[in-house]
Design a protein around this motif. Structure first.
Motif, PDB file in Angstrom:
ATOM      1  N   PRO A 306      36.307 -26.049  -2.266  1.00  0.00           N
ATOM      2  CA  PRO A 306      35.453 -25.278  -1.362  1.00  0.00           C
ATOM      3  C   PRO A 306      36.243 -24.250  -0.540  1.00  0.00           C
ATOM      4  CG  PRO A 306      34.865 -27.596  -1.280  1.00  0.00           C
ATOM      5  CD  PRO A 306      36.141 -27.503  -2.063  1.00  0.00           C
ATOM      6  N   LEU A 307      35.782 -23.023  -0.569  1.00  0.00           N
ATOM      7  CA  LEU A 307      36.392 -21.942   0.205  1.00  0.00           C
ATOM      8  C   LEU A 307      35.703 -21.791   1.563  1.00  0.00           C
ATOM      9  CD1 LEU A 307      38.131 -19.323   0.524  1.00  0.00           C
ATOM     10  CD2 LEU A 307      36.257 -18.104  -0.621  1.00  0.00           C
ATOM     11  N   GLN A 308      34.392 -21.712   1.554  1.00  0.00           N
ATOM     12  CA  GLN A 308      33.503 -21.501   2.709  1.00  0.00           C
ATOM     13  C   GLN A 308      33.563 -20.070   3.231  1.00  0.00           C
ATOM     14  OE1 GLN A 308      31.574 -23.652   2.464  1.00  0.00           O
ATOM     15  NE2 GLN A 308      32.470 -25.678   2.268  1.00  0.00           N
ATOM     16  N   SER A 309      34.747 -19.517   3.453  1.00  0.00           N
ATOM     17  CA  SER A 309      34.876 -18.118   3.854  1.00  0.00           C
ATOM     18  C   SER A 309      36.256 -17.612   3.467  1.00  0.00           C
ATOM     19  CB  SER A 309      34.689 -17.952   5.367  1.00  0.00           C
ATOM     20  OG  SER A 309      34.974 -16.616   5.776  1.00  0.00           O
ATOM     21  N   GLY A 310      36.337 -16.321   3.172  1.00  0.00           N
ATOM     22  CA  GLY A 310      37.632 -15.727   2.855  1.00  0.00           C
ATOM     23  C   GLY A 310      38.333 -15.152   4.071  1.00  0.00           C
ATOM     24  N   SER A 311      37.678 -15.219   5.215  1.00  0.00           N
ATOM     25  CA  SER A 311      38.239 -14.672   6.446  1.00  0.00           C
ATOM     26  C   SER A 311      39.044 -15.739   7.184  1.00  0.00           C
ATOM     27  CB  SER A 311      37.116 -14.158   7.351  1.00  0.00           C
ATOM     28  OG  SER A 311      37.555 -13.988   8.674  1.00  0.00           O
ATOM     29  N   THR A 323      44.365 -20.889   5.819  1.00  0.00           N
ATOM     30  CA  THR A 323      44.096 -19.460   5.878  1.00  0.00           C
ATOM     31  C   THR A 323      43.709 -18.942   4.494  1.00  0.00           C
ATOM     32  OG1 THR A 323      46.376 -18.838   5.378  1.00  0.00           O
ATOM     33  CG2 THR A 323      45.800 -19.190   7.717  1.00  0.00           C
ATOM     34  N   LYS A 324      43.250 -17.710   4.470  1.00  0.00           N
ATOM     35  CA  LYS A 324      42.938 -17.062   3.187  1.00  0.00           C
ATOM     36  C   LYS A 324      44.175 -17.077   2.287  1.00  0.00           C
ATOM     37  CE  LYS A 324      42.012 -12.438   1.282  1.00  0.00           C
ATOM     38  NZ  LYS A 324      41.779 -11.007   1.608  1.00  0.00           N
ATOM     39  N   GLU A 325      45.325 -16.742   2.857  1.00  0.00           N
ATOM     40  CA  GLU A 325      46.554 -16.659   2.069  1.00  0.00           C
ATOM     41  C   GLU A 325      46.961 -18.025   1.514  1.00  0.00           C
ATOM     42  OE1 GLU A 325      45.840 -13.237   4.304  1.00  0.00           O
ATOM     43  OE2 GLU A 325      46.125 -15.282   5.106  1.00  0.00           O
ATOM     44  N   GLU A 356      31.179  -7.532   8.812  1.00  0.00           N
ATOM     45  CA  GLU A 356      31.278  -6.983   7.453  1.00  0.00           C
ATOM     46  C   GLU A 356      32.710  -7.120   6.941  1.00  0.00           C
ATOM     47  OE1 GLU A 356      30.330  -5.338   3.805  1.00  0.00           O
ATOM     48  OE2 GLU A 356      29.001  -6.116   5.362  1.00  0.00           O
ATOM     49  N   GLU A 357      33.686  -6.948   7.855  1.00  0.00           N
ATOM     50  CA  GLU A 357      35.093  -7.101   7.448  1.00  0.00           C
ATOM     51  C   GLU A 357      35.376  -8.537   6.993  1.00  0.00           C
ATOM     52  OE1 GLU A 357      34.054  -5.644  10.254  1.00  0.00           O
ATOM     53  OE2 GLU A 357      34.484  -3.575   9.627  1.00  0.00           O
ATOM     54  N   THR A 362      35.876 -12.382   2.055  1.00  0.00           N
ATOM     55  CA  THR A 362      35.320 -13.387   1.136  1.00  0.00           C
ATOM     56  C   THR A 362      35.189 -12.805  -0.268  1.00  0.00           C
ATOM     57  OG1 THR A 362      34.114 -14.520   2.909  1.00  0.00           O
ATOM     58  CG2 THR A 362      33.317 -14.848   0.661  1.00  0.00           C
ATOM     59  N   LEU A 363      34.650 -11.587  -0.374  1.00  0.00           N
ATOM     60  CA  LEU A 363      34.521 -10.944  -1.683  1.00  0.00           C
ATOM     61  C   LEU A 363      35.891 -10.774  -2.336  1.00  0.00           C
ATOM     62  CD1 LEU A 363      31.847  -8.144  -1.033  1.00  0.00           C
ATOM     63  CD2 LEU A 363      31.501 -10.440  -1.945  1.00  0.00           C
ATOM     64  N   ASP A 364      36.915 -10.488  -1.535  1.00  0.00           N
ATOM     65  CA  ASP A 364      38.266 -10.313  -2.066  1.00  0.00           C
ATOM     66  C   ASP A 364      38.793 -11.607  -2.677  1.00  0.00           C
ATOM     67  OD1 ASP A 364      40.720  -8.785  -2.460  1.00  0.00           O
ATOM     68  OD2 ASP A 364      41.575 -10.049  -0.885  1.00  0.00           O
TER      69      ASP A 364
END
Length: 482
Positions: A306-311, A323-325, A356-357, A362-364
């Motif tokens: 599970p990611l949940q968010s890329g931010s 973190t994302k990284e 939006e950022e 997340t899209l990244d």
């Protein structure tokens, strides 16, 4: 049944046993006598229906409920036109609660026409005090209410409900007790879930699970191995090891053991051909586990992560502890160790304060991780969680737009990833008769994707080789290879 008891040899002149699960078999015998008496009065067999509203752990619990009811003497049916209906509830999202209330309204009408009918409720939703209060005032026709921590007491509680004209309510706030070796009616003869731990210690800010499932408690590895050995002797070839966070398995045992070590032990069990597990929290995914997956001949090349968010900013507010990284580094390690691994995930859109950022982050991650599939959710306020009280709730139209964009990207990548095995011949576990195409069977690849191919019921439960002739995005059409 996991442990053999002869109910006919249990004597009622003695006091109920103190030891579990012996005590529950005593009450199963008492319930069986009540069922026989009611069957004689009605002139027909009694039926029972267990409806599951939740996760894979709930599904495993429901198999135990069905096993106990079957041992008591009920005929298990799939429809709610039954003499006893029990809902095993979920409360991850508010809508899950509303769904249960809707079903209960229908059952209330049915019970007025059939006064002998029994209605039970259990599972995560029952751990919320406000839910129980609502049931006591607005749904007084419910006969039995219990939660997640004392499911093993089902027979004892049902015995009380059968002899009472009031609602039996037994909710525990928490427990350190684990009771297994109860009857179980599996959906499949050839594969089974196996609980390895219960509860959750993570307290993600949007999630109610730690409050309703309690703190983490792991089963002893010897008990898990013994259960899987019995399943293998009973014809099971695939097991799914279940926990809210399997990666933290074993930390609270008297003699700690890692999840990776447990997998090594399960791999040694004769007869087990496939090992799956769910769910993995990224913060606890160890290099040792990745190494075990790399070397294993039985662990399926599939990881639900599970990611949940890329931010990274939002992940901190969510209390995810990575973190994302760090997440993307785990993805790189997994793909390097198991090149053909299938990655799946969970993603929340519209968490409070999401910009939006944040959404673009997340899209990244989706573009870089290239998931085979993703469960995408619009954030839903969950009463009792920190996130529910947060400001900056995202407007509905903004969330809907982001959700649609995420879904489009996920589906595009999923279609590309899911078709990469086209033209290959792979082992497939045959699971079901295909209900749409006559003369076809449905099987599952090790990476968890489905394939439909010509065959008959004699193949059920067997692992066969299938040529994947055509990828259809989320499944394959194939031909069995002799």
């Amino acid at each position: 049944m996991d442990k053999k008891f002869d109910l006919d040899k249990i004597e009622f002149c003695k006091e109920p046993p103190i030891q579990e699960p012996d005590r529950q078999y005593y009450y199963m015998k008492k319930c069986r006598e009540s069922v026989k008496a009611q069957e004689a009065a009605l002139g027909r067999p009694l039926t029972a229906c267990v409806q599951n509203f939740g996760c894979q752990m709930n599904a495993r619990d429901s198999e135990k409920l069905r096993g106990i009811l079957s041992e008591i003497g009920y005929q298990i049916i799939d429809t709610e036109e039954a003499d006893f209906v029990i809902y095993n509830t979920c409360t991850v999202r508010e809508n899950a609660n509303l769904k249960v209330y809707g079903h209960l309204g229908t059952l209330g009408h049915r019970k007025r026409k059939n006064p002998h009918m029994l209605i039970g409720l259990c599972g995560c939703m029952m751990q919320e005090p406000q839910v129980v209060e609502k049931l006591k005032t607005s749904y007084r026709f419910v006969d039995l209410i219990f939660g997640t921590h004392n499911l093993y007491k089902f027979a004892e509680l049902l015995c009380l409900a059968m002899d009472s004209d009031r609602t039996i309510i037994d909710i525990w706030k928490d427990t350190d007790k684990i009771v297994e070796d109860l009857p179980c009616q599996r959906k499949y003869a050839f594969k089974s879930g196996v609980n390895i731990m219960f509860g959750c210690n993570n307290f993600c800010s949007y999630c109610i699970v730690p409050y309703v499932r309690g703190r983490e408690r792991s089963r002893n590895p010897e008990d898990i191995v013994n259960e899987i050995e019995r399943l293998a002797k009973d014809g099971v070839v695939e097991v799914m090891l279940l926990g809210q966070n399997v990666n933290s398995y074993g930390k609270n045992l008297e003699t700690p053991i890692t999840f990776a070590e447990l997998l090594r032990r399960v791999e040694q069990i004769d007869g087990i051909e496939r090992i799956r597990f769910m769910t993995s929290h990224p913060k606890d995914l160890s290099d040792e586990l990745i190494e075990v997956m790399k070397d294993s001949k039985k662990i399926c090349p599939h990881m639900h992560l599970p990611l949940q968010s890329g931010s990274s900013r939002l992940l901190k507010i969510m209390n995810r502890k990575y973190t994302k990284e760090q997440y993307l580094t785990l993805v790189e390690k997994l793909r390097a160790a198991v090149p053909d691994i299938s990655l799946t995930t969970d993603i929340i859109v519209g968490f409070p304060g999401e910009t939006e950022e944040d959404f673009q982050e997340t899209l990244d991650v989706v573009r870089q991780a290239r998931y085979d599939s993703a469960f995408t959710f619009i954030y839903s306020k969950r009463t009792g969680t920190p996130a529910a009280a947060m400001e900056n709730q995202v407007p509905e139209d903004v969330v809907k737009d982001r959700f649609d964009r995420l879904l489009e990207l996920v589906q595009q990548i999923s279609k590309e990833m899911s078709s990469r095995l086209e033209g290959q011949t792979v082992p497939v576990l045959v699971e079901e008769v295909n209900t749409h195409d006559k003369g076809y069977m449905t099987g599952r690849l090790a990476n968890n994707l489905l394939v439909h191919f010509p065959g008959d019921e004699a193949l059920l439960g067997k692992i066969v080789k299938v040529h994947l002739a055509q990828g259809k995005g989320f499944y394959y059409m194939g031909e069995m290879v002799q």
